[in-house]
Motif scaffolding. Sequence first.
Motif, short mmCIF file in Angstrom:
data_model
loop_
_atom_site.label_atom_id
_atom_site.label_comp_id
_atom_site.label_asym_id
_atom_site.label_seq_id
_atom_site.Cartn_x
_atom_site.Cartn_y
_atom_site.Cartn_z
N ALA A 409 0.84 -1.19 0.00
CA ALA A 409 0.00 0.00 0.00
C ALA A 409 0.88 1.24 0.00
CB ALA A 409 -0.91 0.01 1.22
N PRO A 410 0.53 2.25 -0.76
CA PRO A 410 1.35 3.46 -0.78
C PRO A 410 1.37 4.13 0.58
CG PRO A 410 -0.76 3.84 -1.86
CD PRO A 410 -0.68 2.37 -1.59
N GLN A 411 2.52 4.71 0.93
CA GLN A 411 2.60 5.44 2.18
C GLN A 411 1.71 6.67 2.10
OE1 GLN A 411 6.72 6.28 2.96
NE2 GLN A 411 7.07 4.27 3.83
N GLN A 412 1.13 7.01 3.23
CA GLN A 412 0.22 8.16 3.27
C GLN A 412 0.51 9.02 4.49
OE1 GLN A 412 -3.52 5.84 3.09
NE2 GLN A 412 -3.99 7.01 1.25
N CYS A 413 0.10 10.23 4.39
CA CYS A 413 0.04 11.13 5.54
C CYS A 413 -1.31 10.86 6.22
CB CYS A 413 0.14 12.58 5.08
SG CYS A 413 -0.64 13.80 6.15
N ARG A 434 4.00 11.08 8.67
CA ARG A 434 4.41 11.39 7.29
C ARG A 434 3.71 12.62 6.73
NH1 ARG A 434 3.66 5.74 7.27
NH2 ARG A 434 5.62 4.58 7.29
N CYS A 435 3.32 13.52 7.61
CA CYS A 435 2.74 14.80 7.20
C CYS A 435 3.77 15.90 7.49
CB CYS A 435 1.45 15.07 7.96
SG CYS A 435 0.25 13.70 7.94
N ALA A 436 3.42 17.12 7.22
CA ALA A 436 4.31 18.25 7.49
C ALA A 436 3.50 19.38 8.12
CB ALA A 436 4.97 18.73 6.20
N VAL A 437 4.15 20.12 9.01
CA VAL A 437 3.51 21.29 9.60
C VAL A 437 3.61 22.44 8.61
CG1 VAL A 437 3.58 22.99 11.45
CG2 VAL A 437 3.90 20.56 11.97
N GLY A 438 2.48 23.06 8.32
CA GLY A 438 2.46 24.18 7.40
C GLY A 438 2.53 25.50 8.16
N ARG A 439 1.59 26.38 7.92
CA ARG A 439 1.58 27.67 8.60
C ARG A 439 1.23 27.50 10.08
NH1 ARG A 439 -1.52 28.50 4.18
NH2 ARG A 439 -3.39 28.64 5.48
N VAL A 440 1.89 28.25 10.91
CA VAL A 440 1.58 28.27 12.35
C VAL A 440 1.15 29.69 12.70
CG1 VAL A 440 2.45 27.93 14.68
CG2 VAL A 440 3.21 26.42 12.82
N LYS A 441 -0.07 29.84 13.07
CA LYS A 441 -0.59 31.13 13.51
C LYS A 441 -0.77 31.11 15.03
CE LYS A 441 -3.11 32.35 9.30
NZ LYS A 441 -4.42 32.76 8.74
N ARG A 442 -0.68 32.27 15.63
CA ARG A 442 -0.84 32.36 17.08
C ARG A 442 -1.97 33.33 17.39
NH1 ARG A 442 3.61 29.95 19.61
NH2 ARG A 442 5.31 29.49 18.15
N LYS A 443 -2.77 32.96 18.37
CA LYS A 443 -3.87 33.82 18.78
C LYS A 443 -4.16 33.61 20.27
CE LYS A 443 -8.09 32.65 17.76
NZ LYS A 443 -9.33 32.29 17.03
N ARG A 444 -4.74 34.59 20.86
CA ARG A 444 -5.09 34.52 22.26
C ARG A 444 -6.22 33.52 22.48
NH1 ARG A 444 -1.13 37.00 25.28
NH2 ARG A 444 -0.42 38.88 24.19
N SER A 445 -6.22 32.87 23.66
CA SER A 445 -7.26 31.91 23.98
C SER A 445 -7.52 31.91 25.48
CB SER A 445 -6.87 30.51 23.54
OG SER A 445 -7.83 29.55 23.98
N THR A 446 -8.78 31.89 25.83
CA THR A 446 -9.13 31.80 27.25
C THR A 446 -9.22 30.35 27.70
OG1 THR A 446 -11.50 31.82 26.69
CG2 THR A 446 -10.44 33.96 27.15
N ARG A 447 -9.20 29.41 26.75
CA ARG A 447 -9.39 28.00 27.10
C ARG A 447 -8.13 27.16 26.94
NH1 ARG A 447 -15.27 26.40 24.48
NH2 ARG A 447 -16.51 27.98 25.62
N GLY A 461 -7.27 11.76 11.29
CA GLY A 461 -7.64 10.54 10.59
C GLY A 461 -7.69 10.65 9.09
N LEU A 462 -7.67 11.87 8.57
CA LEU A 462 -7.71 12.06 7.12
C LEU A 462 -6.45 11.49 6.48
CD1 LEU A 462 -9.48 13.45 4.93
CD2 LEU A 462 -8.01 15.46 5.20
N ARG A 463 -6.62 10.76 5.38
CA ARG A 463 -5.49 10.16 4.67
C ARG A 463 -5.17 11.01 3.43
NH1 ARG A 463 -4.14 5.01 6.28
NH2 ARG A 463 -5.52 4.18 7.90
N LEU A 464 -3.92 11.45 3.35
CA LEU A 464 -3.49 12.36 2.30
C LEU A 464 -2.15 11.91 1.75
CD1 LEU A 464 -4.26 15.64 4.27
CD2 LEU A 464 -5.65 14.73 2.40
N PRO A 465 -1.72 12.45 0.61
CA PRO A 465 -0.38 12.12 0.11
C PRO A 465 0.70 12.48 1.12
CG PRO A 465 -1.67 13.22 -1.58
CD PRO A 465 -2.46 13.33 -0.31
N VAL A 466 1.78 11.69 1.12
CA VAL A 466 2.89 11.94 2.03
C VAL A 466 3.37 13.39 1.88
CG1 VAL A 466 5.30 11.35 2.54
CG2 VAL A 466 3.64 9.54 2.09
N GLY A 467 3.62 14.04 3.01
CA GLY A 467 4.12 15.41 2.99
C GLY A 467 3.05 16.48 2.98
#
Length: 482
Positions: A409-413, A434-447, A461-467
């Motif tokens: 089976a092909p490798q997946q993210c 086998r995924c990658a972190v994209g944009r990281v935004k920061r915001k205030r949170s009370t929780r 749980g979503l299956r996507l192409p590697v990377g």
Amino acid sequence: MSALRRSLGFASLVAALVFTPLATGAAGDLDRTFDGDGKVVTDFGAEDYPFGVAVQRDGKIVVVGVSYLTAGSAFWIARYTAAGALDASFGSGGIIRPDFGAYGSGNAVIIQGDGKIVVAGQAGILPNATSDFALARYKPDGSLDTSFDGDGRVFTDFGFGDVVNALSIQPDGKIIAAGIAKSSSSRDAGEFGVARYNPDGGLDASFDGDGRVLTAFTALTDSAVDVVVQPDGKIVVGGVANFSWEPPHHPDYALARYNADGSLDAAFDGDGKVTTTGTYTDDVALQADGKILLAGRQVLRYNRDGSLDSSFGAGGKLPDAGVSALLLQPDAKIIAVGGSRGDFSIARLHPSGQVDHSFGAALTDFGPGTDDFASAAALQPDRKIVVAGSSSVRGQGANLALARYLNPAPQQCVVPNVRGKTLLIARRSVARRRCAVGRVKRKRSTRVKKGRVISQSRRPGLRLPVGSRVNLVVSKGRPRSR
């Protein structure tokens, strides 16, 4: 019909793969756990040709075929272990030879959900004379299942010369057999013959009144070679029409679709029948979306209404394919096998019909000077591909040839759930999947505590192409008080 000929094309599908070396263990490589080199050749002492192969749940492989003898022919069944050795617990040394007359042949095999083995072909006594649809059912230990028509065997006469070429089993356990049926001694009297049997082997009278259907396309020979059952219970049968035993032969591709009661389905091209100018048909496969694949000298795809699918290949066709067997992967990719340059040929296609270059197999040679041709294939539960065919050396006869190919089976993210985790742990978790972190935004949170993930752009749980990138929103802590 397909048993009488050998497609020698296939070059257009494999040309781009032949000289592409791939790393050991890649998709398309021979599986060297299968008899040491991925290949097995078995000599039954005659001209031996396999026409059907199926894989049991335990990984054992069942092959059926015919041995052409000096006088007549013989039906045989062979079972191999998952490691590629003949299974000594089955028949005599792994081989069973059903008594289907002096001119018998084995053309189809299917494994029931309970592990019982159904085989079918031809039962004949005299050459070029009367023969019948012949079916037999065996228990997993190789003994005949006497609950099947009393003695494990069923013979069905349509008229003069009848041969089963294909089998399918419905979800309710009923068995469908399709092949050629002849109403007279004329060589060109064949029609599509389809029979449906109850699980006990009796003909199903709810199928066209007596369990049998004859369908003529032309005044010449029409022959069914494969049958598949749609999820809605409709039955698709593929084969050849308009064949003449006298040259020029001029066969055409042919499909028929039947309602569950055996009547032709008028929603399929208006009368339940479709013919397409071409040549011999060898296999039919049903896609999950209801489209129908037909393989022969070309590979064709039809829409559910019987029209050619213009999104496939060129106007619904892949030219000069020479494919004898088709397999469909769960991801809708298509495995096509046949013969080219005297070797087994195997390729994988994208759903569009384009060659999948991530699959590296092309040609498999069984030895110096051999003429090798693949005629049947099966997909194991672990996705490995089993291919059966013949290997022959001129003057020495043909032998059964088997090959097994890797098909991981092909490798997946696989997107992890990183909500509430620190950014460092989230990065590590995303990378491990086998995924990658994209944009990281920061915001205030009370929780959510400072430095922890509030939300992610891809659901867990979503299956996507590697990377594939997963964007994150990370807490900057509570809002500042004013």
